[in-house]
Enzyme design. Sequence first.
Site, PDB file in Angstrom:
ATOM      1  N   HIS A 219       0.843  -1.195   0.000  1.00 51.84           N
ATOM      2  CA  HIS A 219       0.000   0.000   0.000  1.00 51.84           C
ATOM      3  C   HIS A 219       0.866   1.228   0.000  1.00 51.84           C
ATOM      4  O   HIS A 219       0.522   2.257   0.550  1.00 51.84           O
ATOM      5  CB  HIS A 219      -0.901   0.035   1.231  1.00 51.84           C
ATOM      6  CG  HIS A 219      -1.729  -1.184   1.343  1.00 51.84           C
ATOM      7  ND1 HIS A 219      -1.298  -2.304   2.003  1.00 51.84           N
ATOM      8  CD2 HIS A 219      -2.936  -1.473   0.843  1.00 51.84           C
ATOM      9  CE1 HIS A 219      -2.227  -3.223   1.917  1.00 51.84           C
ATOM     10  NE2 HIS A 219      -3.231  -2.757   1.223  1.00 51.84           N
ATOM     11  N   ASP A 403      -4.206   7.181   2.890  1.00 48.57           N
ATOM     12  CA  ASP A 403      -5.620   7.303   2.539  1.00 48.57           C
ATOM     13  C   ASP A 403      -6.477   7.871   3.666  1.00 48.57           C
ATOM     14  O   ASP A 403      -7.692   7.945   3.544  1.00 48.57           O
ATOM     15  CB  ASP A 403      -6.181   5.938   2.131  1.00 48.57           C
ATOM     16  CG  ASP A 403      -6.167   4.952   3.287  1.00 48.57           C
ATOM     17  OD1 ASP A 403      -5.501   5.227   4.313  1.00 48.57           O
ATOM     18  OD2 ASP A 403      -6.820   3.901   3.173  1.00 48.57           O
ATOM     19  N   SER A 445      -9.835   3.079   9.926  1.00 46.98           N
ATOM     20  CA  SER A 445     -10.502   4.174  10.613  1.00 46.98           C
ATOM     21  C   SER A 445     -11.980   4.224  10.267  1.00 46.98           C
ATOM     22  O   SER A 445     -12.784   4.692  11.062  1.00 46.98           O
ATOM     23  CB  SER A 445      -9.818   5.499  10.308  1.00 46.98           C
ATOM     24  OG  SER A 445      -9.896   5.766   8.942  1.00 46.98           O
ATOM     25  N   GLY A 487     -10.686  -2.417  18.231  1.00 46.88           N
ATOM     26  CA  GLY A 487      -9.344  -2.254  17.674  1.00 46.88           C
ATOM     27  C   GLY A 487      -8.225  -2.780  18.545  1.00 46.88           C
ATOM     28  O   GLY A 487      -7.089  -2.873  18.112  1.00 46.88           O
ATOM     29  N   ARG A 544      -1.710  -0.432  10.350  1.00 42.59           N
ATOM     30  CA  ARG A 544      -0.758  -0.587   9.260  1.00 42.59           C
ATOM     31  C   ARG A 544       0.633  -0.092   9.619  1.00 42.59           C
ATOM     32  O   ARG A 544       1.639  -0.701   9.264  1.00 42.59           O
ATOM     33  CB  ARG A 544      -1.300   0.271   8.116  1.00 42.59           C
ATOM     34  CG  ARG A 544      -0.981  -0.176   6.772  1.00 42.59           C
ATOM     35  CD  ARG A 544      -1.472   0.872   5.812  1.00 42.59           C
ATOM     36  NE  ARG A 544      -2.879   0.810   5.492  1.00 42.59           N
ATOM     37  CZ  ARG A 544      -3.449  -0.151   4.793  1.00 42.59           C
ATOM     38  NH1 ARG A 544      -2.735  -1.165   4.368  1.00 42.59           N
ATOM     39  NH2 ARG A 544      -4.727  -0.119   4.513  1.00 42.59           N
ATOM     40  N   ASP A 557       0.533  10.782  14.703  1.00 41.52           N
ATOM     41  CA  ASP A 557      -0.372   9.770  14.147  1.00 41.52           C
ATOM     42  C   ASP A 557      -1.561  10.414  13.421  1.00 41.52           C
ATOM     43  O   ASP A 557      -2.192  11.349  13.939  1.00 41.52           O
ATOM     44  CB  ASP A 557      -0.885   8.866  15.263  1.00 41.52           C
ATOM     45  CG  ASP A 557      -1.864   7.843  14.723  1.00 41.52           C
ATOM     46  OD1 ASP A 557      -1.451   7.038  13.878  1.00 41.52           O
ATOM     47  OD2 ASP A 557      -3.038   7.877  15.125  1.00 41.52           O
ATOM     48  N   ALA A 558      -1.855   9.885  12.242  1.00 43.36           N
ATOM     49  CA  ALA A 558      -2.922  10.460  11.413  1.00 43.36           C
ATOM     50  C   ALA A 558      -4.279  10.385  12.113  1.00 43.36           C
ATOM     51  O   ALA A 558      -5.026  11.368  12.159  1.00 43.36           O
ATOM     52  CB  ALA A 558      -2.976   9.744  10.063  1.00 43.36           C
ATOM     53  N   GLY A 559      -4.594   9.217  12.658  1.00 38.00           N
ATOM     54  CA  GLY A 559      -5.905   9.044  13.299  1.00 38.00           C
ATOM     55  C   GLY A 559      -6.037   9.879  14.567  1.00 38.00           C
ATOM     56  O   GLY A 559      -7.101  10.444  14.851  1.00 38.00           O
TER      57      GLY A 559
END
Length: 576
Positions: A219, A403, A445, A487, A544, A557-559
């Site tokens: 990815h 993404d 997410s 999660g 990931r 962190d994106a989330g």
Amino acid sequence: MKRMLNEASAFREEMVAGYVSAYGRYLQRVPGASGVMANDTPAPGRVSVVVGGGSGHYPAFYGLVGQGLASGAAIGDIFTSPSGEQCYRVAKAVDGGAGILFTFGNYSGDVLNFGMAEARLRAEGVDARTVLVTDDVLSASREEADHRRGIAGGFYVFKSAGAAAARGDRLDDVEAFARHANARVRTAGVAFAGCTVPGQDEPLFSVASGQMEIGLGIHGEPGVRVAEQMPAREIAVMLVETLLAEAPADAGRDVAVLVNGLGGTKYEEMFVFYNDVAALLDQSGLIPYNPLIGEFVTSLDMTGMSLSLFWLDDDLKPLLDATASSPAFTSIGPDVEQATASRTWAAAAGTLATDAVATSEEDGIPGGKAGESARAALRQALATIEEMESELGRLDAAAGDGDHGAGMVRGLRAAVQAIDGFGGTARRTFTRGGIAFQNAAGGASGALVGAWLIAIGTGLPDRDEAVDATALALALDQALATLQRLGQAEPGDKTMIDTLAPFSAALNQAAAQGMEISQAWAAALPAAATGMLSTIDMVSRRGRASRLGERSRGVQDAGATSIYHVLHAFGVGFKE
Ligand code: ADP
Ligand code: MG
């Protein structure tokens, strides 16, 4: 980057439409879903093998739908897992009454979304099982083999399961053969350059000239380490040695070999590489069985390749030999007569409901001020996250697949659309919005934030008059617990939990001091901001990015970032 493209947002839809239109002789679209089903499904009394994952990997996964291979595939957006709803619909469409085997690569988004479909099917009395593909030896140590991700070796798992199902094996056996195949296939790869998502200008990662990434992700996740570029024969030695160190104890001499191009590599280069691999296998006393050289799991336009070895035995060899016909892989085996006998067309599959948002009796209860605030909160979240989309994509690309911004925007747009014109309670506003979010967003997410929104809703009282800061804090606690159950992440794992856990605690404290909702919310936000920033220095242990180990340190962190901005936007919405 030049692409054959209309609007980037329509890419998946147009790609699926073109694919189905071209390959109607093998498969058709699942009505009302983003997925395809083989023309010989549903076959009464036969097990169905359902694969899937994000797109951008063709021929994985939907290229392998056909006779003797996968019965159906759920198709997500580029590099994004399909939603639980999509996986469920594909499984329902192909179900022949003998059970469903889901098999796909071990990625958290796919695990969550296929897992939801599996649970839903089981609740309806359909026997559904899952076999995760974990062939990528460089993604985790041998002690942690179950945590490895799935890459090109998945082909052998899908082929084994599909052949077993086609010859009429029971679900127990189809599952067992898929597990057995997964235990006997190992893959390792290298990348020479990253890949660029259609509609984006920059690749997800880049490789400095003269260097290569070892142990890349499909990815666009960078490899687990960087090395000086080597000649083909040295790469062959490195990869063959890595794989042979993993040979099963009872390995025989026959080993199936797959050289997989990542999407931007010429077949001629793969032949050069195979030439070196074949010589090394020969020196090790192994006999390459029906080698396959080509593209099986790609990563858009990434250059590089992987090598898979599949140690055959008396169970697996006939499954590999069996006839298969799909758009991307066709072989005629000794069983050809039997395979063509069971051809039935799928007109009976019927149309599945396309309404993504379930309605409920509670929809009839008119909402008050809390309902309006909840809708303002979701709209504000959409406006905020739309502005941050590319920034979130950039953060996710640093350690993941880039993404995250797109997924959050897709989910929030669907949530806002689902509550448009809705006048119900805050409870139903969040559950409606959350369901729509989950169906539309996809990815890890998508499942997690969707579940969080739904749980905020179900945690709220069913009358808006009863929603105060204490009730809201309680709902956020429940939502956090739901998210953690789903999660399995703890504070410190570098996820959205690092923002949400301190926020929920602070919100409870503020509510206990008797503050109003918007005041309590504002008082709790600094704790969320501190939590978000604390992820910069963490090493990812979930999702990931966790494959990267130390390389995930140094980036926020994106989330954790997106959920902070969602919380911030909710605060603005609650004030309206
Ligand atoms: P994907 O990993 O499927 O591409 P996204 O990019 O949309 O999903 O989301 C990535 C974010 O999801 C991470 O930055 C992290 O905050 C969050 N995340 C991933 N796995 C988990 C988990 N198991 N629990 C909580 N949050 C997670
Ligand atoms: Mg991502």
